[in-house]
Scaffold this motif. Structure first.
Motif, PDB file in Angstrom:
ATOM      1  N   ARG A   1       0.813  -1.223   0.000  1.00 30.76           N
ATOM      2  CA  ARG A   1       0.000   0.000   0.000  1.00 30.76           C
ATOM      3  C   ARG A   1       0.845   1.271   0.000  1.00 30.76           C
ATOM      4  NH1 ARG A   1      -2.974  -4.009   1.478  1.00 30.76           N
ATOM      5  NH2 ARG A   1      -5.254  -3.920   1.288  1.00 30.76           N
ATOM      6  N   LEU A   2       2.149   1.121  -0.118  1.00 31.97           N
ATOM      7  CA  LEU A   2       3.040   2.281  -0.118  1.00 31.97           C
ATOM      8  C   LEU A   2       3.151   2.876  -1.517  1.00 31.97           C
ATOM      9  CD1 LEU A   2       6.033   1.042   2.076  1.00 31.97           C
ATOM     10  CD2 LEU A   2       4.169   2.561   2.768  1.00 31.97           C
ATOM     11  N   PRO A   3       3.318   4.199  -1.621  1.00 35.77           N
ATOM     12  CA  PRO A   3       3.666   4.778  -2.922  1.00 35.77           C
ATOM     13  C   PRO A   3       5.053   4.302  -3.325  1.00 35.77           C
ATOM     14  CG  PRO A   3       3.863   6.435  -1.192  1.00 35.77           C
ATOM     15  CD  PRO A   3       3.247   5.216  -0.558  1.00 35.77           C
ATOM     16  N   LEU A   4       5.346   4.330  -4.607  1.00 34.66           N
ATOM     17  CA  LEU A   4       6.577   3.729  -5.113  1.00 34.66           C
ATOM     18  C   LEU A   4       7.845   4.291  -4.476  1.00 34.66           C
ATOM     19  CD1 LEU A   4       7.829   1.673  -6.977  1.00 34.66           C
ATOM     20  CD2 LEU A   4       7.867   3.399  -8.773  1.00 34.66           C
ATOM     21  N   PRO A   5       8.009   5.610  -4.299  1.00 35.58           N
ATOM     22  CA  PRO A   5       9.244   6.096  -3.679  1.00 35.58           C
ATOM     23  C   PRO A   5       9.486   5.492  -2.294  1.00 35.58           C
ATOM     24  CG  PRO A   5       8.081   7.916  -4.715  1.00 35.58           C
ATOM     25  CD  PRO A   5       7.155   6.740  -4.756  1.00 35.58           C
ATOM     26  N   SER A   6       8.420   5.358  -1.485  1.00 36.52           N
ATOM     27  CA  SER A   6       8.559   4.749  -0.161  1.00 36.52           C
ATOM     28  C   SER A   6       8.865   3.252  -0.278  1.00 36.52           C
ATOM     29  CB  SER A   6       7.279   4.947   0.654  1.00 36.52           C
ATOM     30  OG  SER A   6       6.983   6.319   0.797  1.00 36.52           O
ATOM     31  N   LEU A   7       8.262   2.596  -1.278  1.00 37.83           N
ATOM     32  CA  LEU A   7       8.512   1.171  -1.477  1.00 37.83           C
ATOM     33  C   LEU A   7       9.967   0.921  -1.857  1.00 37.83           C
ATOM     34  CD1 LEU A   7       7.184  -1.651  -1.600  1.00 37.83           C
ATOM     35  CD2 LEU A   7       6.811  -1.242  -4.045  1.00 37.83           C
ATOM     36  N   LEU A   8      10.518   1.770  -2.700  1.00 37.41           N
ATOM     37  CA  LEU A   8      11.923   1.623  -3.094  1.00 37.41           C
ATOM     38  C   LEU A   8      12.848   1.785  -1.896  1.00 37.41           C
ATOM     39  CD1 LEU A   8      11.891   3.565  -6.482  1.00 37.41           C
ATOM     40  CD2 LEU A   8      11.980   1.090  -6.157  1.00 37.41           C
ATOM     41  N   ASN A   9      12.510   2.714  -1.004  1.00 43.20           N
ATOM     42  CA  ASN A   9      13.314   2.882   0.215  1.00 43.20           C
ATOM     43  C   ASN A   9      13.215   1.655   1.120  1.00 43.20           C
ATOM     44  OD1 ASN A   9      14.163   5.459  -0.515  1.00 43.20           O
ATOM     45  ND2 ASN A   9      12.475   6.475   0.535  1.00 43.20           N
ATOM     46  N   SER A  10      12.054   0.983   1.098  1.00 42.41           N
ATOM     47  CA  SER A  10      11.851  -0.189   1.952  1.00 42.41           C
ATOM     48  C   SER A  10      12.738  -1.364   1.541  1.00 42.41           C
ATOM     49  CB  SER A  10      10.382  -0.620   1.905  1.00 42.41           C
ATOM     50  OG  SER A  10       9.533   0.414   2.367  1.00 42.41           O
ATOM     51  N   LYS A  11      13.196  -1.366   0.289  1.00 40.73           N
ATOM     52  CA  LYS A  11      14.089  -2.437  -0.159  1.00 40.73           C
ATOM     53  C   LYS A  11      15.405  -2.438   0.615  1.00 40.73           C
ATOM     54  CE  LYS A  11      14.555  -3.092  -4.589  1.00 40.73           C
ATOM     55  NZ  LYS A  11      14.773  -2.787  -6.024  1.00 40.73           N
TER      56      LYS A  11
ATOM     57  N   VAL B   1       1.409   5.442 -13.452  1.00 43.15           N
ATOM     58  CA  VAL B   1       1.356   4.756 -12.167  1.00 43.15           C
ATOM     59  C   VAL B   1       2.765   4.301 -11.799  1.00 43.15           C
ATOM     60  CG1 VAL B   1       0.405   2.787 -10.905  1.00 43.15           C
ATOM     61  CG2 VAL B   1      -0.996   3.969 -12.601  1.00 43.15           C
ATOM     62  N   GLY B   2       3.272   4.780 -10.667  1.00 42.73           N
ATOM     63  CA  GLY B   2       4.597   4.366 -10.216  1.00 42.73           C
ATOM     64  C   GLY B   2       4.561   2.937  -9.725  1.00 42.73           C
ATOM     65  N   SER B   3       5.213   2.024 -10.453  1.00 39.55           N
ATOM     66  CA  SER B   3       5.135   0.609 -10.134  1.00 39.55           C
ATOM     67  C   SER B   3       6.404  -0.091 -10.604  1.00 39.55           C
ATOM     68  CB  SER B   3       3.906  -0.016 -10.815  1.00 39.55           C
ATOM     69  OG  SER B   3       3.941  -1.426 -10.748  1.00 39.55           O
ATOM     70  N   LEU B   4       6.679  -1.275 -10.017  1.00 41.23           N
ATOM     71  CA  LEU B   4       7.777  -2.117 -10.470  1.00 41.23           C
ATOM     72  C   LEU B   4       7.284  -3.130 -11.493  1.00 41.23           C
ATOM     73  CD1 LEU B   4       9.515  -2.744  -7.022  1.00 41.23           C
ATOM     74  CD2 LEU B   4      10.062  -1.009  -8.733  1.00 41.23           C
ATOM     75  N   ASN B   5       6.110  -2.944 -12.019  1.00 43.76           N
ATOM     76  CA  ASN B   5       5.474  -3.887 -12.937  1.00 43.76           C
ATOM     77  C   ASN B   5       6.351  -4.180 -14.144  1.00 43.76           C
ATOM     78  OD1 ASN B   5       3.380  -5.456 -14.075  1.00 43.76           O
ATOM     79  ND2 ASN B   5       2.630  -3.699 -15.237  1.00 43.76           N
ATOM     80  N   TRP B   6       6.268  -5.437 -14.613  1.00 43.68           N
ATOM     81  CA  TRP B   6       6.978  -5.814 -15.829  1.00 43.68           C
ATOM     82  C   TRP B   6       6.154  -6.834 -16.586  1.00 43.68           C
ATOM     83  CZ3 TRP B   6       9.515  -3.528 -19.068  1.00 43.68           C
ATOM     84  CH2 TRP B   6      10.330  -4.160 -20.018  1.00 43.68           C
ATOM     85  N   LEU B   7       6.587  -7.108 -17.805  1.00 42.94           N
ATOM     86  CA  LEU B   7       5.859  -8.002 -18.695  1.00 42.94           C
ATOM     87  C   LEU B   7       6.233  -9.443 -18.401  1.00 42.94           C
ATOM     88  CD1 LEU B   7       6.691  -5.920 -21.856  1.00 42.94           C
ATOM     89  CD2 LEU B   7       4.466  -5.952 -20.737  1.00 42.94           C
TER      90      LEU B   7
END
Length: 395
Positions: free
Chosen positions: A36-46, A387-393
């Motif tokens: 449920r985090l926005p992408l910038p916060s999710l990237l920091n969580s890594k 949409v800021g996402s790590l999505n890929w094909l």
């Protein structure tokens, strides 16, 4: 020196202890929070611990994060591409915390070659380079694929659109090339021209494009297409002599074009200018020539003509960043022809783009305008909702 070393040792121990504690949290709890985090916060969580880094890279988690972003109804994010003074530079702008007065702007890494933004869908960008090759990429993971070469007009990149159909789970890229054809009425009269476009489509993962033939439309304002209900939408004019715009959809599942009923706002003094999505509904911006106002029309029930309602009307405004020369042109022209409604924010404010030169937030309650800027904002740009996402094909 010994005291400094001791402090560093204590900090390392605390960091390891915190990481170990995070690793011990139940997986379902971690997934619920991080997805449920926005992408910038999710990237920091890594960076918190190895377990979180592994989880965030998992395709199931990435899909859940993307799904949660779509369902949450948060304020949107954008990709802004600079055209001048520094071309081929992109910024990510996130209005996730706009209700609290915060907007995140992040400069994205440059691409290894000059690339041009075409479209965005589910965190993926459609782009092309100077050699006319077309790519799909994720600007955050920096993964990309080059699409097969076009079967028609290989040296020409027409108007491209990227879309996704929820039922088929397929991504498709459509190319529309307008061709003006001469048509001779008879041997004694001069030729007239007919407007039609040639259409090619590619299902991503397929080895080649498919030819869908021609359609009797010439699409205008292609950068303002809207994806709703698994259909791409454009505005079209049947020929250059008519003022009434047509609203045309393309079903990504059946690959059929169809005209969509438009609102009764397109008389001689009003004209649909662009399309957008407002709270999941197909919407249109209409230009009112008499008092130079932009109207926002929303189709509450898709496909039902009677469900179109006028939701808002926006008056004239001159962004201060436009130069004196641009301002004079803006004053003596139809000003709102240069205005595009990008989105309606959760608090009811409207984000507007002026002539690809300025972004403005309009408050309809107080009828006030406030220009939006950020560090390194270019003077001339292209902007797409993204949409800021790590999505890929995965095909």
């Amino acid at each position: 020196m010994e005291e400094s070393t001791m402090k560093e040792g204590k900090l390392m121990k605390k960091g390891k202890a915190a990481a170990n504690m995070m690793d011990r949290l139940p997986r379902e709890v971690v997934v619920h929070i991080l997805s449920r985090l926005p992408l910038p916060s999710l990237l920091n969580s890594k960076l918190v611990c190895r377990g979180w880094r592994t989880l965030i890279r998992d395709p199931f988690f990435i899909s859940k994060h993307l799904s949660n972003l779509a369902e949450a109804g948060n304020d949107p994010s954008f990709i802004l591409e600079s055209n001048w003074p520094i071309p081929d530079q992109r910024h990510f702008i996130d209005f996730f915390d706009h209700s609290e007065g915060k907007v995140i702007s992040k400069k994205l890494p440059s691409s290894p070659m000059p690339m041009y933004l075409v479209d965005s869908c589910n965190g993926l960008l459609c782009m092309h380079d100077t050699s006319r090759s077309v790519y799909i990429c994720n600007p955050f993971t920096r993964l990309y694929i080059e699409l097969p070469k076009l079967i028609k007009y290989p040296t020409l990149v027409g108007n491209l659109g990227l879309g996704f159909h929820q039922k088929t789970k397929e991504y498709k890229v459509i190319q529309i090339v307008f061709r003006r054809k001469l048509r001779r009425v008879d041997s004694s009269t001069t030729s007239t021209t007919s407007s039609e476009s040639e259409v090619q489509i590619l299902t991503i993962g397929s080895p080649s494009w498919r030819d869908l033939g021609t359609i009797p439309y010439r699409f205008i304002h292609l950068k303002t297409k809207a994806l709703v209900n698994g259909r791409l939408h454009w505005l079209s004019k049947p020929n250059r002599y008519t003022t009434a715009s047509l609203l045309v959809s393309f079903d990504l599942e059946t690959e059929q074009f169809q005209e969509v009923p438009k609102p009764d706002c397109c008389g001689s003094e009003r004209c649909l200018r662009h399309l957008m999505v407002v709270r999941g509904c197909l919407s249109a911006g209409a230009f009112h020539e008499n008092d130079e106002r932009v109207e926002i029309w929303v189709m509450k029930e898709y496909g039902a003509k009677e469900s179109w309602i006028k939701e808002l009307s926006i008056g004239r405004y001159m962004p201060p960043t436009l130069t004196q020369q641009e301002s004079r042109h803006f004053i003596y022209s139809k000003r709102n022809l240069f205005v595009r409604v990008l989105c309606v924010l959760k608090n009811g404010e409207i984000l507007l783009e002026y002539k690809s030169r300025a972004l403005v937030i309009y408050d309809p309650q107080h009828e006030t305008f406030k220009e939006f800027t950020f560090p390194e904002m270019p003077r001339w740009f292209k902007i797409n909702i993204h949409v800021g996402s790590l999505n890929w094909l995965h095909h």
